[in-house]
Design a protein around this motif. Structure first.
Motif, PDB file in Angstrom:
ATOM      1  N   PHE A  96      -4.526   7.884  12.394  1.00 56.70           N
ATOM      2  CA  PHE A  96      -5.717   7.404  11.687  1.00 56.70           C
ATOM      3  C   PHE A  96      -5.551   5.921  11.437  1.00 56.70           C
ATOM      4  O   PHE A  96      -4.546   5.465  10.871  1.00 56.70           O
ATOM      5  CB  PHE A  96      -5.910   8.124  10.358  1.00 56.70           C
ATOM      6  N   SER A  97      -6.552   5.155  11.834  1.00 54.53           N
ATOM      7  CA  SER A  97      -6.584   3.724  11.588  1.00 54.53           C
ATOM      8  C   SER A  97      -7.714   3.416  10.619  1.00 54.53           C
ATOM      9  O   SER A  97      -8.847   3.875  10.821  1.00 54.53           O
ATOM     10  CB  SER A  97      -6.790   2.969  12.908  1.00 54.53           C
ATOM     11  N   VAL A 137       0.843  -1.195   0.000  1.00 54.20           N
ATOM     12  CA  VAL A 137       0.000   0.000   0.000  1.00 54.20           C
ATOM     13  C   VAL A 137       0.880   1.247   0.000  1.00 54.20           C
ATOM     14  O   VAL A 137       1.839   1.341   0.777  1.00 54.20           O
ATOM     15  CB  VAL A 137      -0.941   0.028   1.214  1.00 54.20           C
ATOM     16  N   VAL A 138       0.543   2.189  -0.894  1.00 51.30           N
ATOM     17  CA  VAL A 138       1.265   3.451  -0.976  1.00 51.30           C
ATOM     18  C   VAL A 138       0.426   4.544  -0.328  1.00 51.30           C
ATOM     19  O   VAL A 138      -0.803   4.560  -0.467  1.00 51.30           O
ATOM     20  CB  VAL A 138       1.537   3.856  -2.446  1.00 51.30           C
ATOM     21  N   CYS A 139       1.083   5.445   0.380  1.00 51.11           N
ATOM     22  CA  CYS A 139       0.409   6.602   0.967  1.00 51.11           C
ATOM     23  C   CYS A 139       0.928   7.860   0.285  1.00 51.11           C
ATOM     24  O   CYS A 139       2.135   8.132   0.293  1.00 51.11           O
ATOM     25  CB  CYS A 139       0.663   6.661   2.469  1.00 51.11           C
ATOM     26  N   PHE A 140       0.015   8.623  -0.340  1.00 52.22           N
ATOM     27  CA  PHE A 140       0.357   9.868  -1.022  1.00 52.22           C
ATOM     28  C   PHE A 140      -0.215  11.058  -0.251  1.00 52.22           C
ATOM     29  O   PHE A 140      -1.280  10.959   0.361  1.00 52.22           O
ATOM     30  CB  PHE A 140      -0.235   9.912  -2.437  1.00 52.22           C
ATOM     31  N   VAL A 184      -2.069   6.084   9.435  1.00 51.07           N
ATOM     32  CA  VAL A 184      -1.422   7.346   9.078  1.00 51.07           C
ATOM     33  C   VAL A 184      -1.180   8.127  10.362  1.00 51.07           C
ATOM     34  O   VAL A 184      -2.099   8.294  11.175  1.00 51.07           O
ATOM     35  CB  VAL A 184      -2.287   8.169   8.115  1.00 51.07           C
ATOM     36  N   VAL A 185       0.053   8.568  10.565  1.00 52.52           N
ATOM     37  CA  VAL A 185       0.409   9.355  11.743  1.00 52.52           C
ATOM     38  C   VAL A 185       0.572  10.813  11.323  1.00 52.52           C
ATOM     39  O   VAL A 185       1.292  11.114  10.368  1.00 52.52           O
ATOM     40  CB  VAL A 185       1.710   8.848  12.389  1.00 52.52           C
ATOM     41  N   LEU A 236       3.794  13.815   8.211  1.00 55.51           N
ATOM     42  CA  LEU A 236       3.024  12.575   8.228  1.00 55.51           C
ATOM     43  C   LEU A 236       3.950  11.366   8.281  1.00 55.51           C
ATOM     44  O   LEU A 236       5.135  11.443   7.949  1.00 55.51           O
ATOM     45  CB  LEU A 236       2.151  12.461   6.974  1.00 55.51           C
ATOM     46  N   GLY A 237       3.372  10.258   8.698  1.00 51.72           N
ATOM     47  CA  GLY A 237       4.033   8.968   8.635  1.00 51.72           C
ATOM     48  C   GLY A 237       3.023   7.923   8.219  1.00 51.72           C
ATOM     49  O   GLY A 237       1.816   8.089   8.432  1.00 51.72           O
TER      50      GLY A 237
END
Length: 363
Positions: free
Chosen positions: A180-181, A112-115, A162-163, A149-150
Motif C-alpha cells: 500500500f502506497s 510516522v508510526v504504523c499500528f 505498508v507491506v 506486515l511491514g
C-alpha cells in the motif's frame, strides 16, 4: 479610492526565491514555524505541504507502553540527554483506542508510526500516525490468517508504504504480497516475490531505505536457517541477507532486529532460566556479510525479558520480567526509568519531527 493592502515584506522575500532555496530554508525551521509559513503564500503552502519538506532538527526518543494500572496506552517523548526525566511533561495524546488492549507497533520511520490492532484479535485496521503534527490515517486490511506486515517510508518520495505478506497453507506456494502506497492510496503487487521457503517474523526495522525482517528458511531435511529479508522501498523489491553461523543456527525466536548508532543490529537472546542475557551484533558495513561483529553481551539472570531499543549514545533499553523499563549504560549499570507496563507493549524509537501526513484528514 479603494485601498489595496501591501503584501507583507516576508511574502515578497519568500516568493522571490527559487523553489530549491525555499525548500532548503524551510527544512531548517522549527516545525511550528514551518506550519505557520503555509499561510504566507500559496507557493509556500505547496512547498511546506510537500512530503520532501521534513524537519529533523530536534531528535529525541519516542516511547509507547500500556499502563496496566490505568489500562491505557501512553505515548511520550524524551530528550536523549535527559533520558529518564520529564516524561510526564511530554505525553502525546492519541485519538484511537485498541478494541482489545493495545496496538501492535508494526514499525516507525521518518516520524510516522504504523499500528496494527491484531495482537489479541483478527487484523482489520492499520493506523498511520505522525505524533509531531497529530495527523493520522486509517487503512482497512483484508482479514486473513497467517498475515504479517511491514512499514517504511520511501527515502526518495517520502511516501509511507505498508507491506502485507499472507502465507498460504501449501508450502509449495509463495506468499501473497501487496504494497500500500499513500501516494496511490491503493494496494498493488511488488516487482518480485518472496521465495516459498522463507517465513518472516514480526521483528523488523526500517533502515537505509528498506524494511528488514528477521526471517528463517524452512528446509525439509534439516534445521531451519535464520536470515534477514529486506524490502527496498524505492523500487519495491525483496532481497535476502545472510547472517553469521552463530546467528543463522539460532532458533528464530531468539533473534530480534533493530538499529544502534546508525548500524543494522541483531539481538541474540539466551533465555535459559537463571542465565538470561543477550548479545548485540552489528553490521559494520551495510550489505557486507563479513562485517558482522559481536559487540558485547549483557547478563541479567532472572531479570531480562527483552531488548526494547537503544539510546542515541548506544545504551540499551530493556524490559524486565517485573514489567519495568530500564536502560543499561556503557559501564553495565542498570538504571530505572520509573515506567511500568505490559512487556509486549513497550516500544522505543528515535523520534523526529516530520511533515508527512500534513495534508491528510484524520480518518
Amino acid at each position: 479610492m479603494s485601498f489595496i493592502p501591501k503584501p507583507h515584506p516576508c511574502q515578497n522575500i519568500i516568493t522571490s526565491l527559487t523553489d530549491d532555496l525555499q525548500l532548503q530554508i524551510l527544512k531548517r525551521l522549527p516545525l511550528i514555524s514551518l506550519l505557520r509559513s503555509r499561510t504566507v503564500s500559496k507557493s509556500s503552502q505547496a512547498t511546506v505541504s510537500s512530503p520532501n519538506t521534513s524537519n529533523s532538527t530536534n531528535p529525541s526518543l519516542y516511547i509507547r507502553y500500556y499502563d496496566r494500572t490505568n489500562k491505557t496506552e501512553q505515548y511520550l517523548t524524551a530528550e536523549d540527554e535527559t533520558f529518564g526525566l520529564h516524561f510526564l511533561n511530554n505525553i502525546i495524546p492519541f485519538q484511537y483506542a485498541s478494541k482489545t488492549a493495545y496496538f501492535r507497533v508494526v514499525g516507525y520511520c521518518q516520524g510516522v508510526v504504523c499500528f496494527s490492532d491484531d495482537l489479541f484479535d483478527s487484523m482489520h485496521m492499520v493506523v498511520l500516525w505522525n505524533p509531531s503534527i497529530r495527523k493520522s490515517l486509517r487503512l482497512l486490511v483484508p482479514d486473513c490468517e497467517q498475515t504479517w506486515l511491514g512499514f517504511g517510508v520511501c527515502p526518495v518520495t517520502h511516501d509511507p508504504k505498508v507491506v502485507r505478506i499472507v502465507y498460504v497453507i501449501a508450502m509449495e506456494d509463495p506468499p501473497l504480497v501487496e504494497v500500500f502506497s499513500l501516494a496511490s492510496r491503493a494496494w498493488r503487487k511488488p516487482c518480485n516475490r518472496l521465495r516459498n521457503t522463507i517465513q518472516v517474523t514480526w521483528s523488523q526495522v526500517c533502515f537505509n531505505g528498506a524494511i528488514h525482517w528477521v526471517a528463517y528458511e524452512k528446509r525439509i531435511d534439516t534445521t531451519p536457517r535464520c536470515l534477514i529479508v529486506s524490502f527496498e522501498l524505492v523500487h519495491e523489491v525483496f532481497d535476502e541477507m545472510s547472517l553469521p553461523d552463530g546467528l543463522a543456527q539460532q532458533h528464530v525466536s531468539n533473534l530480534s532486529i533493530s538499529t544502534r548508532k546508525g548500524q543494522l543490529t541483531v539481538i541474540e537472546y539466551d533465555m535459559e532460566k537463571g542465565k538470561e542475557g543477550c548479545g548485540v551484533w552489528v553490521m559494520k558495513e551495510y550489505g557486507v556479510m563479513g562485517s558482522w561483529e559481536k559487540l558485547y553481551v549483557i547478563q541479567l539472570p532472572g531479570l531480562l525479558r527483552r531488548v526494547v531499543g537503544f539510546r542515541m549514545n548506544g545504551d540499551m533499553i530493556l524490559a524486565l520480567k517485573n514489567h519495568e523499563l530500564v536502560f543499561v549504560d556503557c559501564a553495565g549499570n542498570v538504571k530505572s526509568l520509573g515506567i511500568y507496563g505490559n512487556i509486549r507493549s513497550f516500544f522505543v524509537g528515535s523520534y523526529m519531527e516530520s511533515l508527512i501526513l500534513t495534508n491528510q484528514l484524520d480518518q
